[in-house]
Design a protein around this motif. Sequence first.
Motif, PDB file in Angstrom:
ATOM      1  N   ALA A 272       0.823  -1.204   0.000  1.00  0.00           N
ATOM      2  CA  ALA A 272       0.000   0.000   0.000  1.00  0.00           C
ATOM      3  C   ALA A 272       0.861   1.259   0.000  1.00  0.00           C
ATOM      4  CB  ALA A 272      -0.937  -0.004   1.208  1.00  0.00           C
ATOM      5  N   ALA A 273       1.980   1.223   0.722  1.00  0.00           N
ATOM      6  CA  ALA A 273       2.871   2.385   0.749  1.00  0.00           C
ATOM      7  C   ALA A 273       3.483   2.637  -0.617  1.00  0.00           C
ATOM      8  CB  ALA A 273       3.974   2.186   1.786  1.00  0.00           C
ATOM      9  N   GLY A 274       3.734   1.562  -1.375  1.00  0.00           N
ATOM     10  CA  GLY A 274       4.294   1.733  -2.705  1.00  0.00           C
ATOM     11  C   GLY A 274       3.384   2.541  -3.612  1.00  0.00           C
ATOM     12  N   ILE A 275       2.138   2.136  -3.713  1.00  0.00           N
ATOM     13  CA  ILE A 275       1.227   2.794  -4.654  1.00  0.00           C
ATOM     14  C   ILE A 275       0.766   4.153  -4.138  1.00  0.00           C
ATOM     15  CG2 ILE A 275      -0.947   1.765  -3.825  1.00  0.00           C
ATOM     16  CD1 ILE A 275      -1.663   1.318  -6.836  1.00  0.00           C
ATOM     17  N   THR A 276       0.622   4.321  -2.823  1.00  0.00           N
ATOM     18  CA  THR A 276       0.217   5.629  -2.301  1.00  0.00           C
ATOM     19  C   THR A 276       1.344   6.650  -2.446  1.00  0.00           C
ATOM     20  OG1 THR A 276       0.802   4.867  -0.067  1.00  0.00           O
ATOM     21  CG2 THR A 276      -1.521   4.779  -0.680  1.00  0.00           C
ATOM     22  N   THR A 277       2.578   6.198  -2.305  1.00  0.00           N
ATOM     23  CA  THR A 277       3.718   7.102  -2.508  1.00  0.00           C
ATOM     24  C   THR A 277       3.773   7.589  -3.942  1.00  0.00           C
ATOM     25  OG1 THR A 277       5.032   6.028  -0.773  1.00  0.00           O
ATOM     26  CG2 THR A 277       6.232   7.334  -2.392  1.00  0.00           C
ATOM     27  N   VAL A 278       3.603   6.667  -4.885  1.00  0.00           N
ATOM     28  CA  VAL A 278       3.646   7.051  -6.307  1.00  0.00           C
ATOM     29  C   VAL A 278       2.507   8.012  -6.629  1.00  0.00           C
ATOM     30  CG1 VAL A 278       3.545   6.214  -8.688  1.00  0.00           C
ATOM     31  CG2 VAL A 278       4.784   4.901  -6.957  1.00  0.00           C
ATOM     32  N   LEU A 279       1.316   7.756  -6.087  1.00  0.00           N
ATOM     33  CA  LEU A 279       0.193   8.672  -6.283  1.00  0.00           C
ATOM     34  C   LEU A 279       0.520  10.050  -5.725  1.00  0.00           C
ATOM     35  CD1 LEU A 279      -2.817   9.257  -6.985  1.00  0.00           C
ATOM     36  CD2 LEU A 279      -3.354   8.545  -4.645  1.00  0.00           C
ATOM     37  N   ASP A 280       1.087  10.091  -4.529  1.00  0.00           N
ATOM     38  CA  ASP A 280       1.427  11.354  -3.883  1.00  0.00           C
ATOM     39  C   ASP A 280       2.455  12.139  -4.706  1.00  0.00           C
ATOM     40  OD1 ASP A 280       0.350  12.617  -1.650  1.00  0.00           O
ATOM     41  OD2 ASP A 280       2.085  12.184  -0.385  1.00  0.00           O
ATOM     42  N   LEU A 281       3.457  11.441  -5.228  1.00  0.00           N
ATOM     43  CA  LEU A 281       4.469  12.100  -6.061  1.00  0.00           C
ATOM     44  C   LEU A 281       3.852  12.629  -7.350  1.00  0.00           C
ATOM     45  CD1 LEU A 281       7.471   9.621  -5.612  1.00  0.00           C
ATOM     46  CD2 LEU A 281       7.180  11.857  -4.541  1.00  0.00           C
TER      47      LEU A 281
ATOM     48  N   ASP B 161      13.218  10.767  -3.267  1.00  0.00           N
ATOM     49  CA  ASP B 161      11.860  11.318  -3.212  1.00  0.00           C
ATOM     50  C   ASP B 161      10.897  10.307  -2.599  1.00  0.00           C
ATOM     51  OD1 ASP B 161      12.657  13.687  -4.374  1.00  0.00           O
ATOM     52  OD2 ASP B 161      11.983  13.155  -6.398  1.00  0.00           O
ATOM     53  N   PHE B 162      11.072   9.039  -2.966  1.00  0.00           N
ATOM     54  CA  PHE B 162      10.196   7.980  -2.453  1.00  0.00           C
ATOM     55  C   PHE B 162      10.313   7.873  -0.937  1.00  0.00           C
ATOM     56  CE2 PHE B 162       8.799   3.823  -1.257  1.00  0.00           C
ATOM     57  CZ  PHE B 162       7.824   3.449  -2.166  1.00  0.00           C
ATOM     58  N   LEU B 163      11.541   7.759  -0.426  1.00  0.00           N
ATOM     59  CA  LEU B 163      11.749   7.538   1.009  1.00  0.00           C
ATOM     60  C   LEU B 163      11.420   8.767   1.844  1.00  0.00           C
ATOM     61  CD1 LEU B 163      15.065   5.472   0.926  1.00  0.00           C
ATOM     62  CD2 LEU B 163      12.734   4.619   1.231  1.00  0.00           C
ATOM     63  N   ALA B 164      11.493   9.949   1.223  1.00  0.00           N
ATOM     64  CA  ALA B 164      11.157  11.180   1.945  1.00  0.00           C
ATOM     65  C   ALA B 164       9.656  11.412   2.010  1.00  0.00           C
ATOM     66  CB  ALA B 164      11.834  12.377   1.273  1.00  0.00           C
ATOM     67  N   ASN B 165       8.903  10.689   1.185  1.00  0.00           N
ATOM     68  CA  ASN B 165       7.458  10.865   1.137  1.00  0.00           C
ATOM     69  C   ASN B 165       6.800  10.352   2.422  1.00  0.00           C
ATOM     70  OD1 ASN B 165       4.597   9.564   0.273  1.00  0.00           O
ATOM     71  ND2 ASN B 165       5.022  11.394  -0.948  1.00  0.00           N
ATOM     72  N   ARG B 166       5.675  10.925   2.780  1.00  0.00           N
ATOM     73  CA  ARG B 166       4.988  10.550   4.025  1.00  0.00           C
ATOM     74  C   ARG B 166       4.552   9.090   4.032  1.00  0.00           C
ATOM     75  NH1 ARG B 166      -0.417  14.344   3.129  1.00  0.00           N
ATOM     76  NH2 ARG B 166      -0.684  13.935   0.915  1.00  0.00           N
ATOM     77  N   PHE B 167       4.249   8.543   2.859  1.00  0.00           N
ATOM     78  CA  PHE B 167       3.899   7.123   2.785  1.00  0.00           C
ATOM     79  C   PHE B 167       5.152   6.253   2.667  1.00  0.00           C
ATOM     80  CE2 PHE B 167       0.164   9.224   0.666  1.00  0.00           C
ATOM     81  CZ  PHE B 167      -0.734   9.003   1.690  1.00  0.00           C
ATOM     82  N   GLY B 168       6.094   6.675   1.840  1.00  0.00           N
ATOM     83  CA  GLY B 168       7.304   5.889   1.595  1.00  0.00           C
ATOM     84  C   GLY B 168       8.196   5.745   2.810  1.00  0.00           C
ATOM     85  N   GLN B 169       7.973   6.575   3.836  1.00  0.00           N
ATOM     86  CA  GLN B 169       8.809   6.513   5.031  1.00  0.00           C
ATOM     87  C   GLN B 169       8.681   5.203   5.795  1.00  0.00           C
ATOM     88  OE1 GLN B 169       8.105   9.980   7.452  1.00  0.00           O
ATOM     89  NE2 GLN B 169       9.374  11.305   6.180  1.00  0.00           N
ATOM     90  N   VAL B 170       7.666   4.409   5.498  1.00  0.00           N
ATOM     91  CA  VAL B 170       7.568   3.114   6.189  1.00  0.00           C
ATOM     92  C   VAL B 170       8.745   2.209   5.833  1.00  0.00           C
ATOM     93  CG1 VAL B 170       5.044   3.196   6.309  1.00  0.00           C
ATOM     94  CG2 VAL B 170       6.149   2.001   4.403  1.00  0.00           C
ATOM     95  N   TYR B 171       9.412   2.491   4.702  1.00  0.00           N
ATOM     96  CA  TYR B 171      10.596   1.731   4.320  1.00  0.00           C
ATOM     97  C   TYR B 171      11.854   2.252   5.009  1.00  0.00           C
ATOM     98  CZ  TYR B 171       8.234  -0.762   0.501  1.00  0.00           C
ATOM     99  OH  TYR B 171       7.414  -1.582  -0.243  1.00  0.00           O
TER     100      TYR B 171
END
Length: 367
Positions: A316-325, A346-356
């Motif tokens: 879920a974090a993968g697709i929500t991060t891409v949507l957010d970007l 950009d991915f890891l700095a995103n609010r969703f991508g931070q779970v990684y």
Amino acid sequence: MKDIVVIGAGKIGGAIALMLAETGDYKVVVADRSQEQLDKIDRHPAISTAAVDIADRAGLVGVLKGKFAVLSAAPFHLTGFVAEAALEAGVHYLDLTEDVATTKKVEELAQGANTAFIPQCGLAPGFISIVANDLTKRFDSLDSVRMRVGALPQYPSNALNYNLTWSTDGLINEYIEPCEAIVEGKLVTVPAMEEREEFSLDGVTYEAFNTSGGLGTLAKTLAGRVRTMNYRTIRYPGHQAIIKALLNDFNLKNRRDVLKDLFENALPATMQDVVVVFVTVCGWREGRYMQETYANKVYAGIVAGKKMSAIQITTAAGITTVLDLLARGKLPAKGFVCQEEIDLGDFLANRFGQVYSLEKIKMKEAV
């Protein structure tokens, strides 16, 4: 606030909807043909539901019209219908598919489209493609790219050392369909379940073997630039041998319905899982043969106020991060977009991508 449609009211679709709704920046409609599944979706002021059959083209287009994007968490064999409806409705399209044929169809639909078509936004393909591409940028020339991912139970307790953690149809598809790889510089097809290897990470021994779809579009992107490139699924030792016996000796590769019934009635699901990501790239930098490795484990935990499995969180974090970007203008807004076009930073700095990024967010371990 942007209006989003999530297709599929399963565990992944529900996690996507809740994560988006919790931000206050998205209003989400979850669509599924099963009212029973829709009734299980978490109640939230920013989440509504719509009963619609993906095969009902007019009905699906009607739900999509006027929305910002549609995110498909539907089974892989239905995803193509969602892409066609997205094109007709004029909305951005994102999916989680690992199916090679579906991705090729999405790429064809994206030609000349005025909206973005971004397939394979999950874990593998998806996040692992972004990681691997980032590692390749650290070399003057490449030799090998090896991508390994597994969603595993924390506490295996059966002969397969496995519990169901995601789509059974998707799992079976990965175990049966041909796999892409680059061997001696050439893009080839290799059989699934073969080329077993063992490795250790944090003192735990794992096995890995070929499965379909994990390379995504990265194989095409790196063709001609790398000698060896492959994707393999991670399991605990012993899993591959039993699955090969079921597929080949019992001929269940030609009886997917029977295999699915066995899996779903003999392998319990679990919320206590761990996702293992292991990527190694070798090549030359400043005249020396060097290696760069990315290794990470993501555990089940609490996200958006709800207990989620590791595979729910990472997918879920993968697709929500891409949507957010995409929504923030950091990705192309039209045509076909590959995962490897996404910047890892950009991915890891995103609010969703931070779970990684375990050093950035401390998730509570699920009990």
